[in-house]
Design a protein around this motif. Structure first.
Motif, PDB file in Angstrom:
ATOM      1  N   ARG A  63     -11.260  12.930 -22.769  1.00  0.00           N
ATOM      2  CA  ARG A  63     -10.393  13.156 -21.629  1.00  0.00           C
ATOM      3  C   ARG A  63     -10.679  12.061 -20.623  1.00  0.00           C
ATOM      4  O   ARG A  63     -11.796  11.538 -20.562  1.00  0.00           O
ATOM      5  N   PHE A  64      -9.700  11.709 -19.836  1.00  0.00           N
ATOM      6  CA  PHE A  64      -9.850  10.605 -18.901  1.00  0.00           C
ATOM      7  C   PHE A  64      -9.590  11.080 -17.480  1.00  0.00           C
ATOM      8  O   PHE A  64      -8.633  11.815 -17.228  1.00  0.00           O
ATOM      9  N   TRP A  65     -10.442  10.634 -16.579  1.00  0.00           N
ATOM     10  CA  TRP A  65     -10.156  10.847 -15.166  1.00  0.00           C
ATOM     11  C   TRP A  65      -8.932  10.030 -14.791  1.00  0.00           C
ATOM     12  O   TRP A  65      -8.693   8.967 -15.360  1.00  0.00           O
ATOM     13  N   ARG A  66      -8.205  10.480 -13.816  1.00  0.00           N
ATOM     14  CA  ARG A  66      -7.101   9.666 -13.316  1.00  0.00           C
ATOM     15  C   ARG A  66      -7.670   8.385 -12.727  1.00  0.00           C
ATOM     16  O   ARG A  66      -8.640   8.396 -12.003  1.00  0.00           O
ATOM     17  N   ARG A  67      -7.039   7.290 -13.038  1.00  0.00           N
ATOM     18  CA  ARG A  67      -7.511   6.014 -12.521  1.00  0.00           C
ATOM     19  C   ARG A  67      -6.395   5.307 -11.765  1.00  0.00           C
ATOM     20  O   ARG A  67      -6.245   4.095 -11.817  1.00  0.00           O
ATOM     21  N   ASP A  68      -5.520   6.098 -11.115  1.00  0.00           N
ATOM     22  CA  ASP A  68      -4.419   5.468 -10.407  1.00  0.00           C
ATOM     23  C   ASP A  68      -4.828   4.989  -9.028  1.00  0.00           C
ATOM     24  O   ASP A  68      -4.048   4.375  -8.316  1.00  0.00           O
ATOM     25  N   GLY A  69      -6.062   5.272  -8.626  1.00  0.00           N
ATOM     26  CA  GLY A  69      -6.573   4.770  -7.361  1.00  0.00           C
ATOM     27  C   GLY A  69      -5.993   5.506  -6.171  1.00  0.00           C
ATOM     28  O   GLY A  69      -5.033   6.257  -6.268  1.00  0.00           O
ATOM     29  N   VAL A  70      -6.606   5.278  -5.001  1.00  0.00           N
ATOM     30  CA  VAL A  70      -6.051   5.856  -3.785  1.00  0.00           C
ATOM     31  C   VAL A  70      -4.924   4.958  -3.306  1.00  0.00           C
ATOM     32  O   VAL A  70      -4.898   3.765  -3.598  1.00  0.00           O
ATOM     33  N   PRO A  71      -3.967   5.504  -2.593  1.00  0.00           N
ATOM     34  CA  PRO A  71      -2.877   4.655  -2.096  1.00  0.00           C
ATOM     35  C   PRO A  71      -3.426   3.566  -1.180  1.00  0.00           C
ATOM     36  O   PRO A  71      -4.484   3.711  -0.564  1.00  0.00           O
ATOM     37  N   GLN A  72      -2.697   2.459  -1.104  1.00  0.00           N
ATOM     38  CA  GLN A  72      -3.123   1.406  -0.186  1.00  0.00           C
ATOM     39  C   GLN A  72      -3.230   1.957   1.230  1.00  0.00           C
ATOM     40  O   GLN A  72      -4.120   1.621   1.979  1.00  0.00           O
ATOM     41  N   ALA A  73      -2.284   2.819   1.622  1.00  0.00           N
ATOM     42  CA  ALA A  73      -2.355   3.506   2.906  1.00  0.00           C
ATOM     43  C   ALA A  73      -2.612   4.985   2.642  1.00  0.00           C
ATOM     44  O   ALA A  73      -1.798   5.642   1.996  1.00  0.00           O
ATOM     45  N   PRO A  74      -3.731   5.536   3.115  1.00  0.00           N
ATOM     46  CA  PRO A  74      -4.040   6.945   2.848  1.00  0.00           C
ATOM     47  C   PRO A  74      -3.178   7.905   3.656  1.00  0.00           C
ATOM     48  O   PRO A  74      -3.212   9.108   3.413  1.00  0.00           O
ATOM     49  N   VAL A  75      -2.437   7.390   4.647  1.00  0.00           N
ATOM     50  CA  VAL A  75      -1.536   8.223   5.451  1.00  0.00           C
ATOM     51  C   VAL A  75      -0.190   7.513   5.551  1.00  0.00           C
ATOM     52  O   VAL A  75      -0.103   6.298   5.414  1.00  0.00           O
ATOM     53  N   GLU A  76       0.839   8.297   5.781  1.00  0.00           N
ATOM     54  CA  GLU A  76       2.176   7.733   5.883  1.00  0.00           C
ATOM     55  C   GLU A  76       2.485   7.324   7.322  1.00  0.00           C
ATOM     56  O   GLU A  76       2.028   7.953   8.275  1.00  0.00           O
ATOM     57  N   TYR A  77       3.289   6.268   7.441  1.00  0.00           N
ATOM     58  CA  TYR A  77       3.775   5.869   8.764  1.00  0.00           C
ATOM     59  C   TYR A  77       4.908   6.798   9.176  1.00  0.00           C
ATOM     60  O   TYR A  77       5.827   7.071   8.397  1.00  0.00           O
ATOM     61  N   ARG A  78       4.824   7.279  10.399  1.00  0.00           N
ATOM     62  CA  ARG A  78       5.869   8.148  10.922  1.00  0.00           C
ATOM     63  C   ARG A  78       6.797   7.305  11.787  1.00  0.00           C
ATOM     64  O   ARG A  78       6.365   6.772  12.812  1.00  0.00           O
ATOM     65  N   PRO A  79       8.039   7.138  11.386  1.00  0.00           N
ATOM     66  CA  PRO A  79       8.976   6.310  12.170  1.00  0.00           C
ATOM     67  C   PRO A  79       8.990   6.719  13.637  1.00  0.00           C
ATOM     68  O   PRO A  79       9.102   7.898  13.975  1.00  0.00           O
ATOM     69  N   GLY A  80       8.816   5.722  14.500  1.00  0.00           N
ATOM     70  CA  GLY A  80       8.781   5.976  15.929  1.00  0.00           C
ATOM     71  C   GLY A  80       7.400   6.277  16.463  1.00  0.00           C
ATOM     72  O   GLY A  80       7.192   6.303  17.684  1.00  0.00           O
ATOM     73  N   GLY A  81       6.434   6.495  15.561  1.00  0.00           N
ATOM     74  CA  GLY A  81       5.072   6.810  15.982  1.00  0.00           C
ATOM     75  C   GLY A  81       4.166   5.594  15.925  1.00  0.00           C
ATOM     76  O   GLY A  81       4.583   4.501  15.526  1.00  0.00           O
ATOM     77  N   PRO A  82       2.910   5.758  16.308  1.00  0.00           N
ATOM     78  CA  PRO A  82       1.961   4.641  16.258  1.00  0.00           C
ATOM     79  C   PRO A  82       1.727   4.169  14.826  1.00  0.00           C
ATOM     80  O   PRO A  82       1.736   4.975  13.883  1.00  0.00           O
TER      81      PRO A  82
END
Length: 468
Positions: free
Chosen positions: A21-40
């Protein structure tokens, strides 16, 4: 690393014949949080485990601009350099100050081999810069992406029993305080502030200038081998004496370690092999494939690594010190590091490896073990004692917390002090018992930042909200 990578790939292929069995190896996203339009716009660190949404970002290009920014600031102010700290020392949702534009050489002295630099200077730029004036850092970490200011205040270090940490090479600093004052400090001028500021996790203000005690440029040769871990541990004192710099990386669930011995080059050495920063992924593939199998997993994994690595030839790198010390880091990971007294290092390493094996903790990322000379810097992990720094890592795509939770109490057992820029769970009450000059540091902090303007949530945890 090329030949070893090929051998490991062959081992992985051979292991592939066994259902696994294999662990997922897709890595963490480049950005761990999403940008909220209009926000910081979010900020996040290299590892992807720390982030924030600062209302204001400032990038001063001079000390005058830095002072003005601090005087105008409302809320919690934090500085950021390269973003390579794993701990929560940077995040703030108020004002984030980038030091990127405060970079470069200010002046130097040919006789004393001292150089004054801007604190935002990246280490990979500093090497060639110092070489151009006939100087070099005495020692440096094995990755050179760091901003020098962050490296200093978080207590970065390399390896070498006769070499101190990076802050120990600092002879003077200029500190911009939260109130907007510029304070010059050294062993002779504002000595208490100097002792507190060299390792401060940025709790006293923002460092603008650093004066470094350097050495003349030197050519080094680095020899990489794969050896038996027990042979290294039984012979560690001699190896540390024999080599200018020595470190080793034990492989969990295995009897092997990678060793790195670095010395002054004689001029006759020939480079052999090439570095492959992705090779650790192949190590993970081998472990994913067979390590999970009940009763025989560790045995199969160890046998495959022995076959792939046991007879691998030594690999050699040579060049100027700033070319040899650093290694490429492209695999995202999380890291916890503690420094235990040097004389306790071997026992602590053995217990960590035994715990990983006996509890069948599913980890294959190598440990990293280094020896560093003591210093007198108040919050340095090497204050008053030679240290053995031991790092444990986990891939960024795997939850590190269960593994780190098993290992961290072992560090506590041996009187370990955590690296300020890496993951740990200690708070002010427990940290205060590890540092004899803790109260002196807190007094300076109260003097320079009485309103806690530099204190984000993490710093409130490790230092407390006020006087302790």
């Amino acid at each position: 690393m090329k030949r070893r990578h090929v051998l490991l790939a062959a081992a992985a292929l051979a292991a592939g014949g066994i259902a696994g069995r294999f662990w997922r190896r897709d890595g963490v996203p480049q950005a761990p949080v999403e940008y909220r339009p209009g926000g910081p716009l979010p900020w996040f660190n290299w590892a992807g485990n720390q982030y924030c949404f600062p209302q204001q970002r400032v990038a001063p290009a001079s000390e005058d601009e830095l002072v003005a920014a601090l005087k105008r600031a409302r809320g919690v102010v934090r500085a950021v350099g390269a973003g390579h700290s794993f701990s929560g020392c940077v995040p703030t949702d108020d004002i984030l100050v980038s030091t990127d534009l405060l970079a470069g050489l200010i002046d130097h002295d040919e006789t004393s081999l001292r150089a004054q630099i801007w604190a935002g200077t990246r280490m990979h730029n500093l090497g060639p810069m110092l070489d151009s004036i006939g100087q070099a850092l005495p020692n440096q970490p094995d990755m050179d992406y760091l901003a020098m200011g962050g490296a200093i205040v978080n207590g970065a270090h390399a390896t070498g029993k006769t070499f101190g940490s990076m802050p120990s090479y600092v002879t003077a600093m200029t500190l911009a305080t939260p109130s907007g004052d510029l304070i010059e400090c050294s062993a002779a001028k504002n000595p208490d502030i100097f002792q507190a500021a060299r390792v401060s996790v940025g709790a006293l203000g923002i460092v603008s200038r650093i004066t470094l005690q350097n050495v003349k440029p030197v050519r080094l040769v680095e020899v990489n081998r794969v050896e038996k871990t027990n042979d290294i541990l039984d012979d560690i004192e001699r190896r540390c004496r024999q080599h200018r710099h020595f470190e080793f990386l034990p492989l969990p669930h295995c009897t092997l370690s990678a060793t790195v011995a670095t010395d002054v080059a004689s001029g006759t050495e020939q480079a052999n092999g090439s570095e492959n920063p992705e090779a650790v992924h192949t190590l993970q593939t081998v472990y994913d494939t067979v390590g999970w199998i009940p009763a025989i997993g560790d045995t199969a994994y160890e046998a495959l690594l022995e076959a792939a690595l046991g007879s691998a030839a030594s690999e050699i790198r040579t060049g100027l010190s700033y070319e040899v010390f650093p290694h490429v880091r492209t695999v995202r990971f999380r890291e916890m590091e503690y420094t235990v007294p040097a004389e306790s290092g071997v026992a602590c390493i053995r217990e960590i490896l035994d715990t990983i094996k006996s509890k069948r903790i599913p980890v294959c990322f190598p440990l990293e073990c280094r020896f560093i000379k003591q210093d007198d810097i108040w919050l340095s992990p090497f204050y008053g004692r030679d240290g053995c720094a031991i790092s444990v890592h986990q891939f960024g795509s795997i939850d590190h917390r269960p593994y780190f939770a098993e290992i961290e109490p072992i560090f506590w057992k041996y009187g370990g002090r955590p690296h300020w820029g890496k993951i740990h769970t200690l708070d002010a009450a427990r940290l205060g018992r590890l540092y004899p000059r803790w109260k002196d540091f807190q007094d300076v902090r109260q003097q320079l930042d009485p309103d806690g303007r530099m204190m984000n949530r993490h710093l409130q945890t490790i230092f407390g909200p006020g006087r302790t």
